[in-house]
Design a protein around this motif. Sequence first.
Motif, short mmCIF file in Angstrom:
data_model
loop_
_atom_site.label_atom_id
_atom_site.label_comp_id
_atom_site.label_asym_id
_atom_site.label_seq_id
_atom_site.Cartn_x
_atom_site.Cartn_y
_atom_site.Cartn_z
N UNK A 151 -6.85 8.43 -5.12
CA UNK A 151 -8.04 8.56 -5.88
C UNK A 151 -7.90 8.00 -7.43
N UNK A 152 -6.46 7.54 -7.65
CA UNK A 152 -6.27 7.05 -8.96
C UNK A 152 -5.36 5.72 -8.97
N UNK A 153 -5.06 5.03 -9.80
CA UNK A 153 -4.20 3.87 -9.82
C UNK A 153 -2.69 4.84 -10.03
N UNK A 154 -2.75 5.72 -10.93
CA UNK A 154 -1.52 6.71 -11.06
C UNK A 154 -0.94 6.94 -9.74
N UNK A 155 -2.00 7.55 -8.94
CA UNK A 155 -1.42 8.20 -7.54
C UNK A 155 -0.92 7.16 -6.62
N UNK A 156 -1.67 5.99 -6.87
CA UNK A 156 -1.20 4.93 -5.85
C UNK A 156 0.19 4.42 -6.15
N UNK A 157 0.59 4.47 -7.56
CA UNK A 157 1.82 3.86 -7.94
C UNK A 157 2.89 5.02 -7.68
N UNK A 158 2.29 6.28 -7.79
CA UNK A 158 3.26 7.27 -7.46
C UNK A 158 3.81 7.31 -5.93
N UNK A 159 2.86 7.09 -5.11
CA UNK A 159 3.10 6.77 -3.93
C UNK A 159 4.08 6.07 -3.55
N UNK A 160 3.80 4.64 -3.97
CA UNK A 160 4.87 3.65 -3.81
C UNK A 160 6.07 4.13 -4.44
N UNK A 161 6.08 4.75 -5.40
CA UNK A 161 7.42 4.99 -6.23
C UNK A 161 8.10 6.04 -5.53
#
Length: 375
Positions: A151-161
Amino acid sequence: MRIGITCYPTYGGSGAVATELGLELARRGHEIHFVSYASPFRLRGYAERVTFHEVTQPEYPLFEQSSPYALALAVKQHEVAMRENLDIMHVHYAIPHAATAWLAKQMLKGQQDLKIVTTLHGTDITLVGQDPSYYTLTKFSIEQSDRVTAVSAFLRDETYRAFGCAGCDVVVIPNFIAASEYHPAADASPRRSLAPSGHKVLVHVSNFRPVKRVRDVVRVFAGIRRELPATLVLVGDGPDRDAAEQETDRLKLRRDVRFFGKVDNVADILRGSDLFLLPSETESFGLAALEAMACAVPVLASAVGGLAEVVVDGETGFLTPPRDIDAMIAHGVRVLRDGALHARLRDAASRRALDFTADRVVPQYEQLYRDVLGA
Ligand code: GMT
């Protein structure tokens, strides 16, 4: 398309988004099947092309505290997918919904190619999903999904991290609001029932989980209340309700704080409010903040997670470091004392929310569905 939607039915953003998405898709002609243990809280009344399927669990003495809901859900997802000939099972919140959808898909192998779309919402990635008890299964079920959205770019990046997720391409599709429901007030009538005349109205809406820091809401209000007449309206319920009630009494604020409990339709309350408070520890998006902005209510929120993708600092509200109560009080007092600033923020908030209307966002899901089906 024939689409299954699995979500939590309880008071919270992921269930709200999943339900509103289903209703919007049905309005656009798709056939929608909700699968959960109870009817989602925003699914009110009958809607054409929408069916709810309840997951039931038999009582059995051996299970005691461990009634295996996830297995019953997988069975229901499989059964509904087969009977209704679903194209897609769209699950909201990875745990356990993405894993159970994967099980359902395995059971259909050779008969039907059910596609799984998983939407990540927040603590399924930032908190619970990273707990060792769930980590490997969360990672596996994300990787096995046919499409994954965040639902956000933050959450996408956190998923990858946090998860790596070999081979998965997490697509950002933001949350949205129905502009017909969340819009600015036409006149001053919504505020009259909320507070005595002359009071500013501050509002907070959440499921009162620790991550929302509801006690900080009361403390921020206490600081603002010392400077000007105001009422705090708290909407929702959950584990920290008692702590918030106690803080209210400790700070001797009972006359000016109103606990409304769970309310299905918060738009009228928002329309009667001057300022929305969201001092969360973490927040992947902050749907409640977006709903407030759509009703022309500026937001004071923590500068965490995906909130900066919703609230434009200094334009539609202010973002402050989490736990910095004094900073939030200072912004609150300034905004509520300066009529011109408040009017500017209100106007910018409602305009910003128009970037997140259903008309703009729902077609992004439809396109994703078409892609996954190769249509
Ligand atoms: O992740 C959660 O805590 C559950 C979820 C919910 O059901 O309330 O909240 C998350 O999803 C919402 C809808 O996408 C977001 O607006 C919230 O920011 C997010 N909560 C957190 O990240 C704490």
